[in-house]
Design a protein around this motif. Structure first.
Motif, PDB file in Angstrom:
ATOM      1  N   ALA A 101       0.801  -1.219   0.000  1.00 50.15           N
ATOM      2  CA  ALA A 101       0.000   0.000   0.000  1.00 50.15           C
ATOM      3  C   ALA A 101       0.837   1.274   0.000  1.00 50.15           C
ATOM      4  O   ALA A 101       0.490   2.250  -0.672  1.00 50.15           O
ATOM      5  CB  ALA A 101      -0.937  -0.005   1.208  1.00 50.15           C
ATOM      6  N   ALA A 102       1.951   1.282   0.725  1.00 54.12           N
ATOM      7  CA  ALA A 102       2.733   2.513   0.858  1.00 54.12           C
ATOM      8  C   ALA A 102       3.537   2.850  -0.390  1.00 54.12           C
ATOM      9  O   ALA A 102       4.012   3.984  -0.525  1.00 54.12           O
ATOM     10  CB  ALA A 102       3.665   2.420   2.063  1.00 54.12           C
ATOM     11  N   GLY A 103       3.713   1.905  -1.313  1.00 59.03           N
ATOM     12  CA  GLY A 103       4.465   2.179  -2.525  1.00 59.03           C
ATOM     13  C   GLY A 103       3.674   2.009  -3.807  1.00 59.03           C
ATOM     14  O   GLY A 103       4.099   2.453  -4.875  1.00 59.03           O
ATOM     15  N   LEU A 104       2.499   1.395  -3.718  1.00 60.66           N
ATOM     16  CA  LEU A 104       1.758   0.974  -4.901  1.00 60.66           C
ATOM     17  C   LEU A 104       1.364   2.121  -5.818  1.00 60.66           C
ATOM     18  O   LEU A 104       1.485   2.012  -7.050  1.00 60.66           O
ATOM     19  CB  LEU A 104       0.505   0.205  -4.468  1.00 60.66           C
ATOM     20  CG  LEU A 104      -0.378  -0.357  -5.572  1.00 60.66           C
ATOM     21  CD1 LEU A 104       0.393  -1.358  -6.423  1.00 60.66           C
ATOM     22  CD2 LEU A 104      -1.625  -1.010  -4.980  1.00 60.66           C
ATOM     23  N   MET A 105       0.885   3.222  -5.260  1.00 57.31           N
ATOM     24  CA  MET A 105       0.376   4.304  -6.105  1.00 57.31           C
ATOM     25  C   MET A 105       1.480   5.038  -6.857  1.00 57.31           C
ATOM     26  O   MET A 105       1.206   5.779  -7.799  1.00 57.31           O
ATOM     27  CB  MET A 105      -0.442   5.289  -5.263  1.00 57.31           C
ATOM     28  CG  MET A 105      -1.585   4.645  -4.500  1.00 57.31           C
ATOM     29  SD  MET A 105      -2.758   3.741  -5.556  1.00 57.31           S
ATOM     30  CE  MET A 105      -3.692   5.103  -6.220  1.00 57.31           C
ATOM     31  N   ARG A 106       2.747   4.842  -6.472  1.00 55.20           N
ATOM     32  CA  ARG A 106       3.868   5.455  -7.201  1.00 55.20           C
ATOM     33  C   ARG A 106       4.309   4.601  -8.376  1.00 55.20           C
ATOM     34  O   ARG A 106       5.137   5.033  -9.190  1.00 55.20           O
ATOM     35  CB  ARG A 106       5.047   5.687  -6.258  1.00 55.20           C
ATOM     36  CG  ARG A 106       4.817   6.737  -5.206  1.00 55.20           C
ATOM     37  CD  ARG A 106       4.586   8.105  -5.792  1.00 55.20           C
ATOM     38  NE  ARG A 106       5.824   8.805  -6.130  1.00 55.20           N
ATOM     39  CZ  ARG A 106       5.876   9.992  -6.719  1.00 55.20           C
ATOM     40  NH1 ARG A 106       4.757  10.602  -7.075  1.00 55.20           N
ATOM     41  NH2 ARG A 106       7.034  10.574  -6.976  1.00 55.20           N
ATOM     42  N   GLU A 107       3.787   3.394  -8.477  1.00 55.32           N
ATOM     43  CA  GLU A 107       4.119   2.556  -9.616  1.00 55.32           C
ATOM     44  C   GLU A 107       3.510   3.139 -10.899  1.00 55.32           C
ATOM     45  O   GLU A 107       2.440   3.748 -10.857  1.00 55.32           O
ATOM     46  CB  GLU A 107       3.572   1.140  -9.409  1.00 55.32           C
ATOM     47  CG  GLU A 107       4.257   0.349  -8.317  1.00 55.32           C
ATOM     48  CD  GLU A 107       5.665  -0.064  -8.693  1.00 55.32           C
ATOM     49  OE1 GLU A 107       5.952  -0.182  -9.898  1.00 55.32           O
ATOM     50  OE2 GLU A 107       6.476  -0.259  -7.766  1.00 55.32           O
ATOM     51  N   PRO A 108       4.172   2.973 -12.044  1.00 56.09           N
ATOM     52  CA  PRO A 108       3.534   3.345 -13.309  1.00 56.09           C
ATOM     53  C   PRO A 108       2.455   2.310 -13.630  1.00 56.09           C
ATOM     54  O   PRO A 108       2.754   1.203 -14.077  1.00 56.09           O
ATOM     55  CB  PRO A 108       4.695   3.306 -14.304  1.00 56.09           C
ATOM     56  CG  PRO A 108       5.691   2.368 -13.708  1.00 56.09           C
ATOM     57  CD  PRO A 108       5.546   2.475 -12.221  1.00 56.09           C
ATOM     58  N   THR A 109       1.229   2.639 -13.359  1.00 58.06           N
ATOM     59  CA  THR A 109       0.167   1.640 -13.387  1.00 58.06           C
ATOM     60  C   THR A 109      -1.132   2.232 -13.888  1.00 58.06           C
ATOM     61  O   THR A 109      -1.294   3.459 -13.981  1.00 58.06           O
ATOM     62  CB  THR A 109      -0.054   1.061 -11.975  1.00 58.06           C
ATOM     63  OG1 THR A 109      -0.987  -0.018 -12.025  1.00 58.06           O
ATOM     64  CG2 THR A 109      -0.572   2.116 -11.016  1.00 58.06           C
TER      65      THR A 109
END
Length: 253
Positions: A101-109
């Motif tokens: 959760a703490a890194g997921l939204m920074r992924e190119p996705t």
């Protein structure tokens, strides 16, 4: 005089009927029960549902590719966090630890956001194939930690008007607080966050001049184990017409 009495009596009957009807609808002063509050879905001040794609306009070197071992620039790691980051094994690149959760939204996705039920907003990602659930209403957190943790959500409403004020459009944002995480990576090269971390996010949707729709999520990671201070980022997503470009790619478990 008789005619006047009849008119007054008829008016009294009409007024009494109006009071009873208002009370039945819960909108008058006759003591009727108030209308129940809308569900989080029905009362949402912004619509986050649909397909969205991340737009990488900053931190390209840390988001679009896996940084080299030891590249921890701009993350406020303490000595223990730096030690853990420097022990990262490049053979683990692609691990699901980078998709917590703490890194997921920074992924190119890409994201697919839907209402799972009137109390739960669901976010699915094609990068890493993860699912987050934002739960409204203060449900009891689970006893077991997980990669995505437990996310408690609430609408922050502004501009709804107060007593005596004219009704205006409901505006606001989504606040999400995530705990019960099992720990993971803030970046693909093993920059850590611990199970003691708390993730706070603010989601704001806004229109662009060219008729595009965007939202930005401001992310605050607080971790007394590995960080000297909060790690704050803002990440932008643009709405897509449909899921034609949706391409799930799982992470390495």
């Amino acid at each position: 005089m008789t005619r006047r009495i009849q008119v007054v009596a008829a008016a009294a009957v009409l007024i009494g009927s109006a009071i009873v009807l208002s009370a039945q609808q819960g909108g008058g002063r006759a003591g009727g029960p108030p209308a129940p509050p809308p569900t989080p879905q029905a009362g949402a001040p912004i619509d986050l549902t649909g397909y969205w794609v991340s737009v990488v306009t900053e931190d390209w070197r840390w988001r679009m590719v896996t940084p080299p071992k030891g590249d921890v620039a701009s993350v406020p790691l303490n000595p223990e966090g730096t030690k853990v980051a420097n022990s990262w094994d490049p053979a683990t690149d692609g691990s699901c630890l980078a998709y917590g959760a703490a890194g997921l939204m920074r992924e190119p996705t890409r994201l697919h956001i839907t209402w799972e039920n009137p109390q739960t907003l669901k976010i699915e990602t094609d990068s890493g194939v993860q699912t987050r659930r934002f739960v409204f209403g203060g449900a009891q957190p689970p006893a077991q930690r997980s990669l995505q943790g437990y996310s408690a959500a609430e609408w922050e409403i502004v501009g709804a008007g107060g007593r005596g004020a004219p009704a205006g459009p409901r505006r606001g944002n989504l606040k999400v607080t995530t705990t019960m995480m099992s720990g993971g990576w803030l970046r693909k090269n093993g920059v850590p966050y611990s199970e003691n971390a708390t993730l706070t996010e603010y989601y704001d949707r806004f229109p662009a001049p060219n008729n595009e729709e965007w939202f930005v999520v401001t992310t605050i990671v607080s971790d007394p184990k590995y960080l000297n201070t909060d790690f704050v980022t803002s990440t932008h997503f643009k709405k897509e017409a449909d899921g034609a470009k949706w391409a799930p790619k799982p992470c390495k478990s």
